[in-house]
Write a protein that holds these residues in place. Structure first.
Motif, PDB file in Angstrom:
ATOM      1  N   ALA A   1      -4.007  -1.768 -14.443  1.00 20.27           N
ATOM      2  CA  ALA A   1      -3.441  -0.668 -13.484  1.00 20.27           C
ATOM      3  C   ALA A   1      -2.146   0.158 -14.114  1.00 20.27           C
ATOM      4  O   ALA A   1      -2.129   0.385 -15.552  1.00 20.27           O
ATOM      5  CB  ALA A   1      -2.499  -2.452 -13.037  1.00 20.27           C
TER       6      ALA A   1
ATOM      7  N   LEU B   1       2.466   4.563  -6.029  1.00 20.54           N
ATOM      8  CA  LEU B   1       3.704   3.806  -5.950  1.00 20.54           C
ATOM      9  C   LEU B   1       4.514   4.202  -6.937  1.00 20.54           C
ATOM     10  O   LEU B   1       3.989   3.882  -7.904  1.00 20.54           O
ATOM     11  CB  LEU B   1       4.025   2.222  -5.551  1.00 20.54           C
TER      12      LEU B   1
ATOM     13  N   SER C   1       8.004  -3.223  -0.185  1.00 20.50           N
ATOM     14  CA  SER C   1       7.515  -1.943  -0.652  1.00 20.50           C
ATOM     15  C   SER C   1       7.324  -1.278   0.477  1.00 20.50           C
ATOM     16  O   SER C   1       7.748   0.571   0.018  1.00 20.50           O
ATOM     17  CB  SER C   1       6.742  -2.203  -1.975  1.00 20.50           C
TER      18      SER C   1
ATOM     19  N   LEU D   1      -2.410  -3.008   0.459  1.00 21.01           N
ATOM     20  CA  LEU D   1      -1.668  -3.895  -0.658  1.00 21.01           C
ATOM     21  C   LEU D   1      -3.047  -5.134  -0.549  1.00 21.01           C
ATOM     22  O   LEU D   1      -3.773  -5.700   0.448  1.00 21.01           O
ATOM     23  CB  LEU D   1      -0.923  -4.474   0.547  1.00 21.01           C
TER      24      LEU D   1
ATOM     25  N   ASP E   1      -3.685  -0.091  -3.637  1.00 24.66           N
ATOM     26  CA  ASP E   1      -2.527   0.427  -4.159  1.00 24.66           C
ATOM     27  C   ASP E   1      -1.593  -0.633  -5.151  1.00 24.66           C
ATOM     28  O   ASP E   1      -0.912  -0.287  -6.246  1.00 24.66           O
ATOM     29  CB  ASP E   1      -1.614   0.909  -2.430  1.00 24.66           C
ATOM     30  N   MET E   2      -2.110  -1.772  -4.293  1.00 26.90           N
ATOM     31  CA  MET E   2      -0.867  -2.850  -4.618  1.00 26.90           C
ATOM     32  C   MET E   2      -1.404  -3.891  -5.234  1.00 26.90           C
ATOM     33  O   MET E   2      -2.541  -4.144  -3.877  1.00 26.90           O
ATOM     34  CB  MET E   2       0.341  -3.382  -4.316  1.00 26.90           C
TER      35      MET E   2
ATOM     36  N   ILE F   1       0.697  -2.166  -9.454  1.00 23.95           N
ATOM     37  CA  ILE F   1       0.199  -1.200  -8.716  1.00 23.95           C
ATOM     38  C   ILE F   1      -0.805   0.428  -9.501  1.00 23.95           C
ATOM     39  O   ILE F   1      -0.956   0.159 -11.187  1.00 23.95           O
ATOM     40  CB  ILE F   1       1.912  -0.691  -8.666  1.00 23.95           C
ATOM     41  N   ASN F   2      -1.048   0.451  -8.404  1.00 24.65           N
ATOM     42  CA  ASN F   2      -1.458   2.407  -8.461  1.00 24.65           C
ATOM     43  C   ASN F   2      -0.288   3.200  -8.602  1.00 24.65           C
ATOM     44  O   ASN F   2       0.554   3.048  -8.314  1.00 24.65           O
ATOM     45  CB  ASN F   2      -2.813   2.015  -8.455  1.00 24.65           C
TER      46      ASN F   2
ATOM     47  N   TYR G   1      -1.605   2.613   3.312  1.00 24.70           N
ATOM     48  CA  TYR G   1      -1.666   2.123   1.774  1.00 24.70           C
ATOM     49  C   TYR G   1      -2.499   1.044   1.475  1.00 24.70           C
ATOM     50  O   TYR G   1      -2.567   0.495   2.919  1.00 24.70           O
ATOM     51  CB  TYR G   1      -0.332   2.132   1.152  1.00 24.70           C
TER      52      TYR G   1
ATOM     53  N   MET H   1       4.632  -6.415  -2.356  1.00 28.36           N
ATOM     54  CA  MET H   1       4.212  -5.459  -1.323  1.00 28.36           C
ATOM     55  C   MET H   1       4.551  -5.142  -0.187  1.00 28.36           C
ATOM     56  O   MET H   1       4.493  -4.097  -0.090  1.00 28.36           O
ATOM     57  CB  MET H   1       2.621  -6.912  -1.348  1.00 28.36           C
TER      58      MET H   1
ATOM     59  N   VAL I   1       9.177  -0.555  -6.346  1.00 28.13           N
ATOM     60  CA  VAL I   1       9.007  -1.373  -6.339  1.00 28.13           C
ATOM     61  C   VAL I   1       9.526  -2.480  -7.071  1.00 28.13           C
ATOM     62  O   VAL I   1       9.790  -3.958  -6.804  1.00 28.13           O
ATOM     63  CB  VAL I   1       7.249  -1.605  -6.841  1.00 28.13           C
TER      64      VAL I   1
END
Length: 483
Positions: free
Chosen positions: A82, A245, A102, A195, A220-221, A241-242, A193, A99, A250
């Motif tokens: 990640a 973000l 955010s 999640l 993304d998360m 997270i990726n 996004y 998540m 976050v």
């Protein structure tokens, strides 16, 4: 391969060093390394209480990490592939909420399956985000909800192009996975996004031949319950997270709800468990898969039970299956899952994860042994022999399509009054009703109460399900929105 030295455990090492310094504590916690609470020290052990400490310079600070916690986060991110990993000590519940909070503010839409954990709907109550539910596929025989069918996701995106995010369970409690890569591509194409609630998917990052994990799928998360299958202490998790973000944003969102007194027992358990999985995960989860497959085969030999697996895969609503999940359908022997759950515990001294209307789930993980599984299998065989009965009249489905009338936040904070559940048909619920575990709501704030829901609640109570969520602890009454 990992780019960092995964043999290190910075938080654990810093605590070891702290112990060796024999520091005199004039800070919190007040038990002062256990000396102030001898009964607790005797129960949990001096080793445990001596490292139940407060944030201080040598041990860093979870709210704003600059040294050992920062290094531990970097190692965890490397282990999970990640961009960043946050240590979560308020459970995966707080990771799921972070998540959603955010990326969604009040009034923003989020696409999600209705069989989410209550923590996701709680996040909507806190943030004011609006759910767009994708009804999961349903296996009518097993009575369980499946993954998110791609056509339903496409339809939700087309109908709600302004949605900010899509939330996916990977896997569900039963081990069923959606087509995460395709959902991620679709979402990103529409600037949404992705999640992922991976409460039950820690092992996807370390085992071989496992379903794809969120980070590998480009999500993304992801909220990952290390304590469920990764070996850390209860209530400890990672939020991954990726690239899309901001780490700082976050972290600020996490700090809205996460404690400022992060437990070093939980933090060090995450650190040590991450190291163990990074170094030995492949071997550990190979063993776990073998044990689960062995148990599944043995249960299916008994007859009457059905321990399901990869044969359910259909390329869409069951895109993949988690081979470590021992999910067993019980209705053919005339017993609800919750009844088998109770008999196992009360008569055989075996505690499984949960039982619902038609199935039971045994979690198989790093700590299991073949001998214990043999005991489970022989107990199930005996239960069939002693208790099986005609299945006529059994309720045959888990999932009820909800009628969402208002946003969860609006319903939760509206004027409400209490009515008897048996008289509640047609009202809008102001609170949750759910069986726990698994903690997936039967009814959530803002949803219309129907006859089908009332029947389900009555049936689940009669069978012995542990229902939660209502203000009334007896689950006789429910708070409804005053219209």
């Amino acid at each position: 391969m990992h780019s960092l030295e995964q043999g290190k455990a910075p938080i654990y090492e810093a605590l070891q060093k702290y112990k060796s310094m024999r520091v005199v504590p004039f800070d919190v916690p007040g038990h002062k390394q256990g000396r102030g609470n001898p009964e607790l020290t005797e129960f949990l052990g001096e080793k445990c209480l001596s490292v139940d400490v407060n944030s201080m310079k040598p041990l860093d600070n979870l709210v704003h990490p600059v040294s050992v916690i920062k290094e531990a986060e970097e190692l965890a991110a490397d282990a999970f592939d990640a961009k960043h990993a946050f240590f979560m000590v308020n459970g995966t519940t707080s990771a799921v909420q972070a998540m959603i909070m955010s990326v969604c503010k009040q009034g923003d839409k989020i696409i999600m399956p209705r069989n989410v954990h209550r923590s996701a709907i709680n996040a909507l109550i806190i943030s004011g985000a609006i759910p767009v539910y994708v009804n999961p596929g349903v296996d009518n025989k097993l009575g369980i909800s499946l993954g998110m069918p791609i056509d339903e996701v496409k339809k939700a995106i087309a109908d709600n192009p302004d949605a900010k995010a899509i939330l996916v369970n990977n896997p569900t409690y039963y081990g069923i996975c959606s087509d995460l890569r395709t959902i991620t591509e679709l979402a990103h194409r529409h600037n949404m996004y992705v999640l992922v609630d991976e409460a039950h998917g820690t092992h996807f990052y370390f085992g071989e031949n496992m379903p794809v994990n969120a980070m590998a799928a480009g999500a993304d998360m992801a909220a990952v319950s290390m304590h469920k299958t990764g070996g850390s202490l209860t209530q400890s998790s990672f939020l991954l997270i990726n690239d899309r973000l901001s780490v700082g944003h976050v972290r600020q969102t996490i700090n809205l709800t996460q404690t400022t007194s992060g437990s070093y027992l939980l933090l060090s358990s995450l650190d040590i468990s991450r190291r163990n999985l990074a170094l030995n995960g492949k071997r550990i989860f190979e063993k776990v898969s073998l044990l689960a497959n062995y148990a599944r085969d043995e249960v299916n030999k008994i007859g009457g039970y059905y321990a399901f697996s990869k044969e359910l895969i259909n390329g869409d609503s069951v895109f993949d299956f988690d081979p470590t999940k021992l999910s067993i359908y019980t209705r053919e022997i005339g017993l609800a899952g919750i009844e088998v759950y109770d008999i196992l515990r009360d008569d055989y001294g075996i505690q499984i994860e949960f039982g619902d209307i038609g199935n039971i789930l045994a979690i198989i993980s790093v700590g299991d042994r073949a001998l214990a599984l043999e005991r489970l299998v022989s107990s199930l065989s005996e239960i069939k022999r002693r208790y099986s009965k005609d299945k006529t009249g059994m309720l045959d489905h888990e999932y009820i399509t909800p009628e969402v009338v208002m946003a969860p936040q609006q319903a939760f904070y509206s004027n409400q009054r209490s009515v008897a559940i048996k008289d509640s048909q047609g009202y809008i619920s102001g609170e949750f009703v759910m069986a726990y575990p698994p903690g997936i709501p039967i009814l959530a704030p803002g949803e219309r109460i129907t006859e089908e829901i009332m029947d389900y609640i009555t049936y689940a109570k009669a069978k012995g399900s542990s229902l939660t969520g209502t203000e009334d602890m007896a689950i006789e009454n429910i708070r409804v929105v005053e219209e």
